[in-house]
Enzyme design. Structure first.
Site, PDB file in Angstrom:
ATOM      1  N   GLY A 142     -38.079  -2.312 -27.320  1.00 28.44           N
ATOM      2  CA  GLY A 142     -37.715  -3.213 -26.237  1.00 28.44           C
ATOM      3  C   GLY A 142     -37.918  -2.559 -24.885  1.00 28.44           C
ATOM      4  CD  GLN A 195     -35.968   0.269 -20.136  1.00 25.82           C
ATOM      5  OE1 GLN A 195     -36.126  -0.765 -20.763  1.00 25.82           O
ATOM      6  NE2 GLN A 195     -35.943   1.456 -20.715  1.00 25.82           N
ATOM      7  CB  CYS A 204     -32.686   3.987 -23.741  1.00 26.32           C
ATOM      8  SG  CYS A 204     -33.204   3.136 -22.242  1.00 26.32           S
ATOM      9  CG  LEU A 205     -38.923   3.188 -24.384  1.00 24.68           C
ATOM     10  CD1 LEU A 205     -40.029   2.200 -24.054  1.00 24.68           C
ATOM     11  CD2 LEU A 205     -39.448   4.278 -25.319  1.00 24.68           C
ATOM     12  CG  HIS A 264     -30.477  -1.200 -25.090  1.00 26.18           C
ATOM     13  ND1 HIS A 264     -30.041   0.030 -25.511  1.00 26.18           N
ATOM     14  CD2 HIS A 264     -31.464  -0.955 -24.177  1.00 26.18           C
ATOM     15  CE1 HIS A 264     -30.721   0.973 -24.866  1.00 26.18           C
ATOM     16  NE2 HIS A 264     -31.601   0.407 -24.063  1.00 26.18           N
ATOM     17  CD  GLU A 265     -34.470  -3.451 -23.924  1.00 26.83           C
ATOM     18  OE1 GLU A 265     -34.597  -3.112 -22.737  1.00 26.83           O
ATOM     19  OE2 GLU A 265     -34.593  -2.648 -24.862  1.00 26.83           O
ATOM     20  CG  HIS A 324     -32.255  -1.510 -19.482  1.00 23.77           C
ATOM     21  ND1 HIS A 324     -32.004  -0.278 -18.928  1.00 23.77           N
ATOM     22  CD2 HIS A 324     -32.654  -1.260 -20.753  1.00 23.77           C
ATOM     23  CE1 HIS A 324     -32.240   0.674 -19.813  1.00 23.77           C
ATOM     24  NE2 HIS A 324     -32.628   0.099 -20.947  1.00 23.77           N
TER      25      HIS A 324
HETATM   26 NI    NI Z   1     -33.181   0.970 -22.768  1.00 21.38          NI
END
Ligand code: NI
Length: 171
Positions: free
Chosen positions: A46, A51, A92-93, A134-135, A138
């Protein structure tokens, strides 16, 4: 194919709150395509626009094993969350190499627009439910490490600052 630069925690830009998309036009479609490329390249399941330093309410997700089921959520909103909760080990990226357990509602219902600007509602559980929450966090400027203890968060922050410094020194 265009890869976007993914911001790394504790970059303050990760805490900006994203604005709603006014119209799903060619510009938004290009952003979605680039976000999908970036997510698959990482690889990740995701990615939220926040991000990649784009502060509009756009999320891409692919939780399939084959990584061939792209889901696009524009202006997503959680309209229902189950009282039942479940802990999941998240990554997470924007927080490379760290994973930890976060407890969230086990099921959610999300309303969003698709790439044609059409509204849809999805009910999710399992990994997709985790990913959506989670997204969507963000987009509100929240990173999953904020659910962890201050001690853990400080440790992660220090390590990632050091890592970012080392990486930029190598260039
Ligand atoms: Ni993330």
């Amino acid at each position: 194919m265009a890869l976007l630069n993914v911001l790394c925690y504790p970059d303050p830009r990760l805490h900006k709150v994203a604005k709603p998309v006014a119209q799903v036009d060619a510009r938004i479609k290009k952003i979605v395509a680039d976000m999908a490329d970036t997510m698959y390249e990482a690889p990740g399941v995701g990615l939220a626009a926040t991000q990649v330093d784009i502060h509009e309410r756009i999320v891409v997700i692919d939780t399939s094993d084959e990584q061939n089921e792209l889901r696009v959520f524009i202006n997503p909103e959680i309209i229902w969350a189950s009282p039942e909760k479940k802990a999941w080990r998240e990554g997470c990226l924007s927080v490379p190499e760290f994973y930890d357990e976060v407890e969230r509602p086990a099921q959610v219902r999300v309303r969003a627009l698709d790439l044609d600007g059409k509204e849809f509602v999805i009910e999710a559980d399992g990994l997709l439910a985790v990913c959506l929450q989670h997204e969507l966090d963000h987009l509100q400027g929240k990173v999953f490490v904020e659910y962890l203890s201050i001690l853990k968060r400080t440790r992660i922050s220090h390590k990632l600052k050091k890592r970012t410094k080392e990486l930029s020194g190598e260039r």
